[in-house]
Design an enzyme around this catalytic site. Sequence first.
Site, PDB file in Angstrom:
ATOM      1  N   ARG A 117      -0.682  -5.577   4.549  1.00 55.38           N
ATOM      2  CA  ARG A 117       0.047  -5.002   3.414  1.00 55.38           C
ATOM      3  C   ARG A 117       1.248  -4.208   3.922  1.00 55.38           C
ATOM      4  O   ARG A 117       1.171  -3.544   4.951  1.00 55.38           O
ATOM      5  CB  ARG A 117      -0.851  -4.076   2.599  1.00 55.38           C
ATOM      6  CG  ARG A 117      -2.026  -4.749   1.975  1.00 55.38           C
ATOM      7  CD  ARG A 117      -2.932  -3.757   1.294  1.00 55.38           C
ATOM      8  NE  ARG A 117      -3.489  -2.843   2.295  1.00 55.38           N
ATOM      9  CZ  ARG A 117      -4.457  -1.964   2.042  1.00 55.38           C
ATOM     10  NH1 ARG A 117      -4.949  -1.850   0.835  1.00 55.38           N
ATOM     11  NH2 ARG A 117      -4.918  -1.178   3.001  1.00 55.38           N
ATOM     12  N   GLU A 137     -11.054   3.122  -5.279  1.00 55.12           N
ATOM     13  CA  GLU A 137     -11.040   1.727  -5.714  1.00 55.12           C
ATOM     14  C   GLU A 137     -11.409   1.681  -7.191  1.00 55.12           C
ATOM     15  O   GLU A 137     -11.997   2.619  -7.735  1.00 55.12           O
ATOM     16  CB  GLU A 137     -12.041   0.905  -4.890  1.00 55.12           C
ATOM     17  CG  GLU A 137     -11.839   0.987  -3.386  1.00 55.12           C
ATOM     18  CD  GLU A 137     -10.490   0.498  -2.930  1.00 55.12           C
ATOM     19  OE1 GLU A 137     -10.003  -0.517  -3.477  1.00 55.12           O
ATOM     20  OE2 GLU A 137      -9.906   1.123  -2.035  1.00 55.12           O
ATOM     21  N   ARG A 156       0.871  -1.166   0.000  1.00 60.89           N
ATOM     22  CA  ARG A 156       0.000   0.000   0.000  1.00 60.89           C
ATOM     23  C   ARG A 156       0.910   1.218   0.000  1.00 60.89           C
ATOM     24  O   ARG A 156       1.825   1.320   0.821  1.00 60.89           O
ATOM     25  CB  ARG A 156      -0.884  -0.019   1.253  1.00 60.89           C
ATOM     26  CG  ARG A 156      -1.638   1.259   1.546  1.00 60.89           C
ATOM     27  CD  ARG A 156      -2.756   1.493   0.534  1.00 60.89           C
ATOM     28  NE  ARG A 156      -3.339   2.803   0.689  1.00 60.89           N
ATOM     29  CZ  ARG A 156      -4.511   3.034   1.241  1.00 60.89           C
ATOM     30  NH1 ARG A 156      -5.257   2.048   1.669  1.00 60.89           N
ATOM     31  NH2 ARG A 156      -4.968   4.259   1.338  1.00 60.89           N
TER      32      ARG A 156
END
Length: 135
Positions: free
Chosen positions: A67, A33, A25
């Site tokens: 992440r 998104e 990320r």
Amino acid sequence: NKFDITVSDGDTISFNNMGQRVRVRLLGVDAPEKAQSYGIQSREALKNCIANGNGQVHYNKKDGYGRVLGIVEVNRVNCNIEQVLSGHAWFYEQYANEVPYSMRTKLAAGQSAARQKGIGLCCACQCENRCQTCM
């Protein structure tokens, strides 16, 4: 390529590293998104930033989803900053204290410049109410 890099959206990439799939990320960056307004354009901009170059991911922690929170650099271009400067992502001010100070100031300045120019997300204000200068 040997790293099998994929771009999920405008703030997340994945790649293979020594047999492990790593999700990254982009630190200090928030992007829509894929299914949200301007999501495809944001993802394509990140694809362009990481294309055709030698890249590095600098990181020191993971987020709540496992992440890596990283700074992605390709050919000496900081893709985190580039995404914001080009109007393809926002500076994630909520987590500003996790971003190195010099980068934080560049992200804030990049977002201001995108707003002033009315480019990218700062022109497509229907995404979120983060850009105050839309026409």
